[in-house]
Design a protein around this motif. Structure first.
Motif, PDB file in Angstrom:
ATOM      1  N   SER A   1      47.013  38.775  55.091  1.00  0.00           N
ATOM      2  CA  SER A   1      46.739  40.016  54.371  1.00  0.00           C
ATOM      3  C   SER A   1      45.927  39.732  53.117  1.00  0.00           C
ATOM      4  O   SER A   1      45.910  38.617  52.617  1.00  0.00           O
ATOM      5  N   LEU A   2      45.252  40.775  52.652  1.00  0.00           N
ATOM      6  CA  LEU A   2      44.469  40.675  51.424  1.00  0.00           C
ATOM      7  C   LEU A   2      45.341  41.052  50.235  1.00  0.00           C
ATOM      8  O   LEU A   2      46.042  42.065  50.266  1.00  0.00           O
ATOM      9  N   HIS A   3      45.297  40.245  49.202  1.00  0.00           N
ATOM     10  CA  HIS A   3      46.044  40.510  47.971  1.00  0.00           C
ATOM     11  C   HIS A   3      45.056  40.887  46.887  1.00  0.00           C
ATOM     12  O   HIS A   3      44.093  40.152  46.638  1.00  0.00           O
ATOM     13  N   HIS A   4      45.268  42.039  46.265  1.00  0.00           N
ATOM     14  CA  HIS A   4      44.459  42.437  45.112  1.00  0.00           C
ATOM     15  C   HIS A   4      44.973  41.673  43.897  1.00  0.00           C
ATOM     16  O   HIS A   4      46.155  41.787  43.555  1.00  0.00           O
ATOM     17  N   LEU A   5      44.126  40.876  43.274  1.00  0.00           N
ATOM     18  CA  LEU A   5      44.577  40.092  42.125  1.00  0.00           C
ATOM     19  C   LEU A   5      45.056  40.997  40.996  1.00  0.00           C
ATOM     20  O   LEU A   5      45.997  40.647  40.284  1.00  0.00           O
ATOM     21  N   ILE A   6      44.419  42.143  40.832  1.00  0.00           N
ATOM     22  CA  ILE A   6      44.931  43.181  39.939  1.00  0.00           C
ATOM     23  C   ILE A   6      45.369  44.318  40.860  1.00  0.00           C
ATOM     24  O   ILE A   6      44.567  44.835  41.640  1.00  0.00           O
ATOM     25  N   PRO A   7      46.652  44.685  40.824  1.00  0.00           N
ATOM     26  CA  PRO A   7      47.134  45.714  41.747  1.00  0.00           C
ATOM     27  C   PRO A   7      46.307  46.994  41.677  1.00  0.00           C
ATOM     28  O   PRO A   7      45.860  47.401  40.612  1.00  0.00           O
TER      29      PRO A   7
ATOM     30  N   GLY B   1      43.043  47.915  39.861  1.00  0.00           N
ATOM     31  CA  GLY B   1      42.376  46.885  40.634  1.00  0.00           C
ATOM     32  C   GLY B   1      41.693  47.355  41.904  1.00  0.00           C
ATOM     33  O   GLY B   1      41.178  46.537  42.670  1.00  0.00           O
ATOM     34  N   LYS B   2      41.666  48.666  42.138  1.00  0.00           N
ATOM     35  CA  LYS B   2      40.997  49.159  43.354  1.00  0.00           C
ATOM     36  C   LYS B   2      39.525  48.761  43.284  1.00  0.00           C
ATOM     37  O   LYS B   2      38.841  49.013  42.306  1.00  0.00           O
ATOM     38  N   GLY B   3      39.050  48.109  44.317  1.00  0.00           N
ATOM     39  CA  GLY B   3      37.669  47.634  44.335  1.00  0.00           C
ATOM     40  C   GLY B   3      37.489  46.304  43.621  1.00  0.00           C
ATOM     41  O   GLY B   3      36.396  45.764  43.576  1.00  0.00           O
ATOM     42  N   GLY B   4      38.571  45.764  43.072  1.00  0.00           N
ATOM     43  CA  GLY B   4      38.510  44.488  42.360  1.00  0.00           C
ATOM     44  C   GLY B   4      38.629  43.311  43.309  1.00  0.00           C
ATOM     45  O   GLY B   4      38.659  43.476  44.538  1.00  0.00           O
TER      46      GLY B   4
ATOM     47  N   VAL C   1      42.074  38.236  47.570  1.00  0.00           N
ATOM     48  CA  VAL C   1      42.144  36.924  48.211  1.00  0.00           C
ATOM     49  C   VAL C   1      42.910  37.076  49.523  1.00  0.00           C
ATOM     50  O   VAL C   1      43.835  37.882  49.620  1.00  0.00           O
ATOM     51  N   LEU C   2      42.499  36.317  50.535  1.00  0.00           N
ATOM     52  CA  LEU C   2      43.171  36.303  51.827  1.00  0.00           C
ATOM     53  C   LEU C   2      44.339  35.325  51.757  1.00  0.00           C
ATOM     54  O   LEU C   2      44.161  34.165  51.368  1.00  0.00           O
TER      55      LEU C   2
ATOM     56  N   LEU D   1      52.168  41.613  37.638  1.00  0.00           N
ATOM     57  CA  LEU D   1      50.975  41.080  38.291  1.00  0.00           C
ATOM     58  C   LEU D   1      49.722  41.409  37.486  1.00  0.00           C
ATOM     59  O   LEU D   1      48.892  40.530  37.240  1.00  0.00           O
ATOM     60  N   ALA D   2      49.590  42.648  37.046  1.00  0.00           N
ATOM     61  CA  ALA D   2      48.400  43.063  36.301  1.00  0.00           C
ATOM     62  C   ALA D   2      48.323  42.380  34.941  1.00  0.00           C
ATOM     63  O   ALA D   2      47.255  41.945  34.512  1.00  0.00           O
ATOM     64  N   ARG D   3      49.460  42.271  34.280  1.00  0.00           N
ATOM     65  CA  ARG D   3      49.476  41.763  32.903  1.00  0.00           C
ATOM     66  C   ARG D   3      49.380  40.238  32.833  1.00  0.00           C
ATOM     67  O   ARG D   3      48.618  39.704  32.038  1.00  0.00           O
ATOM     68  N   ASP D   4      50.162  39.539  33.662  1.00  0.00           N
ATOM     69  CA  ASP D   4      50.314  38.090  33.483  1.00  0.00           C
ATOM     70  C   ASP D   4      49.929  37.226  34.677  1.00  0.00           C
ATOM     71  O   ASP D   4      49.842  36.013  34.530  1.00  0.00           O
ATOM     72  N   TYR D   5      49.741  37.818  35.853  1.00  0.00           N
ATOM     73  CA  TYR D   5      49.566  37.007  37.060  1.00  0.00           C
ATOM     74  C   TYR D   5      48.371  37.459  37.892  1.00  0.00           C
ATOM     75  O   TYR D   5      48.453  37.571  39.112  1.00  0.00           O
TER      76      TYR D   5
END
Length: 101
Positions: free
Chosen positions: A24-30, A35-38, A41-42, A60-64
C-alpha cells in the motif's frame, strides 16, 4: 530490450515487495492533515498497518513525516527489527496492541 522493473524495496523494513504481496501507499503527511497530493511511499501492507497502529494522524503529520523519523519511533523500531527476520511475503495481524486513543 528494456530490463524488467526491479522488485521495489520497502523503505521502512528494507525487504523486497514482490508483486504478489499485499502492499500500500503511505502518505508521509496524512491526507487529513494537508498531505493530499503530497509525497507517498510504497510499503508492505503489514508495515503500513503498523505505522497507523502506533501513531495518530496528528503525530504522523507533526513528528513522523519522513521514513527516518518513522524508523526512530520506539515501537516501530522494535517492529522493524522483528519483521526484517520474516520473508518478504510474510503477512500477519499487526503485532502488539493499538495505541491508546
Amino acid at each position: 530490450m528494456p530490463e524488467p522493473n526491479p522488485t521495489p524495496l520497502c523503505p521502512l523494513c528494507d525487504r523486497p515487495i514482490p508483486a504478489d504481496v499485499p502492499q500500500s501507499l503511505h502518505h508521509l503527511i496524512p491526507k487529513l492533515k494537508g498531505g493530499k497530493g503530497g509525497p507517498t511511499v510504497l510499503l508492505h501492507h503489514i508495515c503500513h498497518r503498523e505505522i497507523h497502529a502506533a501513531l495518530t494522524e496528528a503525530e504522523l503529520a507533526r513528528d513522523y513525516a519522513t521514513i527516518d523519523a518513522l524508523r526512530s519511533h520506539p515501537r516501530l523500531a522494535r517492529f522493524i527489527a522483528w519483521v526484517r527476520k520474516r520473508p518478504p511475503g510474510f503477512s500477519s495481524r499487526v503485532p502488539g496492541k493499538r495505541r491508546k486513543r
